[in-house]
Design an enzyme around this catalytic site. Structure first.
Site, short mmCIF file in Angstrom:
data_model
loop_
_atom_site.label_atom_id
_atom_site.label_comp_id
_atom_site.label_asym_id
_atom_site.label_seq_id
_atom_site.Cartn_x
_atom_site.Cartn_y
_atom_site.Cartn_z
N HIS A 233 -11.84 -21.78 -37.66
CA HIS A 233 -12.14 -20.34 -37.65
C HIS A 233 -12.12 -19.76 -39.07
O HIS A 233 -12.90 -18.89 -39.41
CB HIS A 233 -11.13 -19.59 -36.78
CG HIS A 233 -11.20 -19.99 -35.33
ND1 HIS A 233 -12.38 -20.00 -34.63
CD2 HIS A 233 -10.25 -20.43 -34.46
CE1 HIS A 233 -12.15 -20.41 -33.39
NE2 HIS A 233 -10.86 -20.69 -33.26
N ASP B 112 -20.76 -20.60 -32.89
CA ASP B 112 -19.99 -21.54 -32.08
C ASP B 112 -19.76 -22.88 -32.78
O ASP B 112 -20.59 -23.31 -33.60
CB ASP B 112 -20.72 -21.77 -30.74
CG ASP B 112 -19.80 -22.34 -29.68
OD1 ASP B 112 -18.58 -22.30 -29.86
OD2 ASP B 112 -20.33 -22.82 -28.65
N LEU C 215 -29.06 -3.91 -44.29
CA LEU C 215 -28.85 -4.58 -43.00
C LEU C 215 -27.97 -3.76 -42.06
O LEU C 215 -26.94 -3.21 -42.47
CB LEU C 215 -28.16 -5.93 -43.27
CG LEU C 215 -27.76 -6.75 -42.04
CD1 LEU C 215 -29.00 -7.34 -41.36
CD2 LEU C 215 -26.81 -7.88 -42.44
C1 IPE Z 1 -19.02 -17.75 -27.37
O1 IPE Z 1 -18.48 -18.99 -27.68
C2 IPE Z 1 -18.20 -16.65 -27.99
C3 IPE Z 1 -18.26 -16.56 -29.44
C4 IPE Z 1 -18.92 -17.34 -30.25
C5 IPE Z 1 -17.50 -15.47 -30.01
P1 IPE Z 1 -17.46 -19.73 -26.68
O2 IPE Z 1 -17.12 -21.01 -27.34
O3 IPE Z 1 -16.36 -18.83 -26.31
O4 IPE Z 1 -18.37 -19.98 -25.39
P2 IPE Z 1 -18.19 -21.00 -24.19
O5 IPE Z 1 -16.77 -20.90 -23.73
O6 IPE Z 1 -18.51 -22.37 -24.71
O7 IPE Z 1 -19.20 -20.57 -23.19
C1 IPE Z 2 -16.52 -20.17 -31.95
O1 IPE Z 2 -16.03 -21.46 -32.11
C2 IPE Z 2 -15.52 -19.11 -32.34
C3 IPE Z 2 -15.02 -18.28 -31.23
C4 IPE Z 2 -15.37 -18.40 -29.99
C5 IPE Z 2 -14.07 -17.24 -31.57
P1 IPE Z 2 -15.19 -22.17 -30.97
O2 IPE Z 2 -13.75 -21.89 -31.21
O3 IPE Z 2 -15.70 -21.82 -29.64
O4 IPE Z 2 -15.47 -23.69 -31.29
P2 IPE Z 2 -15.65 -24.85 -30.22
O5 IPE Z 2 -16.76 -24.44 -29.30
O6 IPE Z 2 -14.35 -24.97 -29.49
O7 IPE Z 2 -15.98 -26.04 -31.02
MG MG Z 3 -17.10 -22.63 -28.44
#
Ligand code: IPE
Ligand code: IPE
Ligand code: MG
Length: 236
Positions: A33, A16, A126
């Site tokens: 990303h 995240d 792994l």
């Molecule tokens: C969880 O992250 C999903 C992934 C890392 C793939 P999100 O950014 O989507 O989660 P929320 O929305 O903060 O709960």
């Molecule tokens: C995690 O990073 C990647 C996915 C959920 C695909 P985010 O895109 O959720 O990044 P933040 O949380 O908005 O910073």
């Molecule tokens: Mg996120």
């Protein structure tokens, strides 16, 4: 340094903070990303090198479809590229499995995922689970539907259903529950990740770091923290 002879068997990572990482740099979210995908490759290789047995990476959740279409498209392009160069992982002896409802992906991607699972299944390094279009609630719903279907077929009796029967019908069937869940970026929640499999997991939340900046040394720190915990499983 963690004790590499006493690693958790199964680690899950909620990758995240990609969007915030990009925003802080004045870049579009998709750049976060892109860099996050590089971090993913580095961490997978490192986990394999230190001898971790199971690693589950949260790539895309069932809820992530609610993001703007251009962001979803950018993530899907990265996933497609990853599927293309996954041959490298095969040569590294990594076994790959996809967790999630794969039926939403186009035929080409589904075929590639099936091929990757099939051709890597005898690898002994792994075991890497990639959670794509994954949601713990939909996984449990799917498993419940399978139990019901098997009961209708007379393969099992409702009153005799065990926890193992349910676990056997999850995407992670045959794998041990997750021991450690790591989440960078300062969010203290599971976001529908491995909700059954994490019943007794230890959690390490790393607020100070966003996924694109995550380094092997950060995985080491999380493993060290895990090793300092006292797991009791309800005992004393
Ligand atoms: C969880 O992250 C999903 C992934 C890392 C793939 P999100 O950014 O989507 O989660 P929320 O929305 O903060 O709960
Ligand atoms: C995690 O990073 C990647 C996915 C959920 C695909 P985010 O895109 O959720 O990044 P933040 O949380 O908005 O910073
Ligand atoms: Mg996120």
């Amino acid at each position: 340094m963690p004790d590499f002879s006493k690693l958790p068997v199964h680690v899950g990572i909620i990758m995240d903070g990609n969007g915030r990482w990009a925003k802080r740099r004045g870049l579009p979210r998709k750049m976060g990303h892109k860099v996050g995908a590089e971090t993913f490759r580095t961490i997978v290789r490192y986990a394999n090198r230190i001898g971790l047995k199971y690693l589950t990476m949260y790539v895309f959740s069932t809820e992530n479809w609610s993001r703007p279409q251009d962001e979803v498209d950018a993530i899907m392009t990265l996933l497609r590229n990853y599927l293309k160069d996954v041959d490298n992982y095969r040569s590294e002896n990594i076994q790959i499995r996809f967790l999630g409802d794969l039926s939403v992906f186009d035929e080409d991607m589904q075929r590639k995922m099936a091929e990757i699972q099939e051709t890597s299944k005898d690898n002994t390094g792994l075991k890497l689970n990639l959670a794509v279009n994954y949601g713990g609630s939909s996984e449990l719903t799917m498993a419940a539907a399978k139990l019901a279907a098997d009961a209708v077929k007379g393969l099992l009796k409702p009153e005799e259903i065990t926890q193992q029967d349910l676990a056997d019908r999850l995407y992670t069937s045959g794998e041990p529950d997750v021991d450690l869940i790591i989440r960078p970026s300062g969010e203290y929640r599971l976001s529908n990740f491995l909700i059954w499999q994490s019943a007794y997991a230890e959690y390490v939340f790393m607020d100070e770091i966003l996924w694109p900046d995550f380094k092997p040394a950060d995985l080491d720190r999380a493993l060290e923290e895990y090793q300092s915990r006292n797991r009791r499983f309800g005992g004393i």
